[in-house]
Design a protein around this motif. Structure first.
Motif: not given
Length: 332
Positions: A252-257, A263-271
């Motif tokens: 499983x990857x960790x996906x975060x907001x 001030x904007x937001x993005x999704x990021x994935x971590x392995x």
């Protein structure tokens, strides 16, 4: 004859009114999610919806005369119904802040349990022991706090006299008030087939002495938990996170907001890299991202990710896939 015609006219008017009202009500119900139950032999799905300002949970039974059955409704936010498995039998669970209710897969209520431990902050259902029986993991607060005081793990147990009576048995309790936990979920970050427990906590860290959200990972053993990773933070401050195998790697990857500097937001994935997490992908920038959930499983690709994003003026659910090292919005 006149009386008979008048009765028929009244009946016709009532039928028309019923159709009009039913149509208006149907158009006012906004279904947020539909998920089929695991038993493919029955045509039943779980759904969450909104009717004006009322949140609704229920089941859709395609084989019943009454297609929709409401299990739960409230003006407050509701957790979606959850399917559990015990001794090859399936049940449905619904949550509120003080307890849970058990239903058969067809929606008949069989039991309810109130928690003396206090308000439920977060919950997850998972087969922690790989024995094909679900376990319930709860974060609870006795002091009506925003954060939990304890994490409790329960087995499900059936009444031996009645297979349609199921309850809970506590197997582990962890005092965690000092961590300020706000979310619990399970994952397999290293792909060894054994599930870990992740707590989203709000606290300081030795190398980052500021109060912030952090994802902690614990190994689960039948006797309790042991720390696996309690790193200081992710690459950027984050709002929420989930776990999903988005690259068909069996881990499983960790996906975060995450918050961007503007001030904007993005999704990021971590392995997982054996000693911690390393960012391996991110999405484009959005004005806001409010919610995040695991989407559909695509064979040969992994899970899609769904996020409730604000691109221009309005919010809408977008589906993201991992492609060419980026989390990209899936095109129809």
């Amino acid at each position: 004859m006149y009386i008979k015609k008048k009765s028929l006219m009244t009946l016709s008017i009532l039928i028309v009114l019923f159709i009009v009202i039913a149509t208006v009500l149907a158009n006012s119900i906004k279904i947020d999610s539909v998920k089929a139950v695991s038993d493919a032999s029955i045509n039943i799905s779980l759904f969450s919806a909104r009717f004006f300002n009322i949140n609704i949970n229920g089941i859709i039974n395609e084989e019943s005369l009454i297609r929709y059955k409401i299990l739960q409704f409230s003006k407050d936010e509701l957790t979606s119904p959850v399917e559990i498995t015990y001794n090859n039998n399936s049940y449905l669970l619904t949550f509120d802040e003080e307890g849970i209710s058990f239903f058969t897969i067809e929606g008949t209520k069989v039991n309810s349990v109130e928690f003396e431990e206090g308000r439920i902050i977060s919950s997850c259902i998972s087969d922690l022991d790989n024995d094909k029986n679900s376990k319930l993991v709860l974060l609870t607060s006795k002091k009506n706090r925003e954060y939990a005081d304890e994490m409790i793990v329960y087995n499900f147990i059936e009444n031996v006299q009645s297979k349609e009576n199921i309850s809970l048995e506590e197997v582990y309790r962890f005092a965690c008030e000092d961590l300020n936990p706000w979310k619990v979920q399970t994952c397999d970050v290293d792909g060894d087939g054994k599930l870990e427990i992740s707590l989203g906590v709000y606290k300081t860290a030795p190398f980052h002495p500021e109060m912030a959200k952090r994802p902690f990972i614990y190994d689960w053993h039948k006797g309790g938990i042991a720390p696996k990773w309690r790193g200081s933070r992710l690459s950027r401050p984050f709002e929420d996170y989930i776990f999903a195998d988005i690259d068909f790697s069996q881990s499983d990857e960790l996906i975060s907001i995450e918050y961007l500097s503007d001030g904007n937001k993005a999704l990021a994935s971590y392995k997982w890299k054996g000693f911690g997490f390393e960012r391996n992908a991110e999405s484009e920038s959005f004005t806001d991202i409010k919610e995040l959930r695991k989407g559909c499983w695509i064979e040969g690709q992994g899970y899609e990710i769904e996020a409730f994003v604000k691109a221009e003026k309005n919010y809408k659910w977008e589906t993201f896939v991992l492609k060419d090292g980026e989390l990209k919005v899936k095109k129809d």
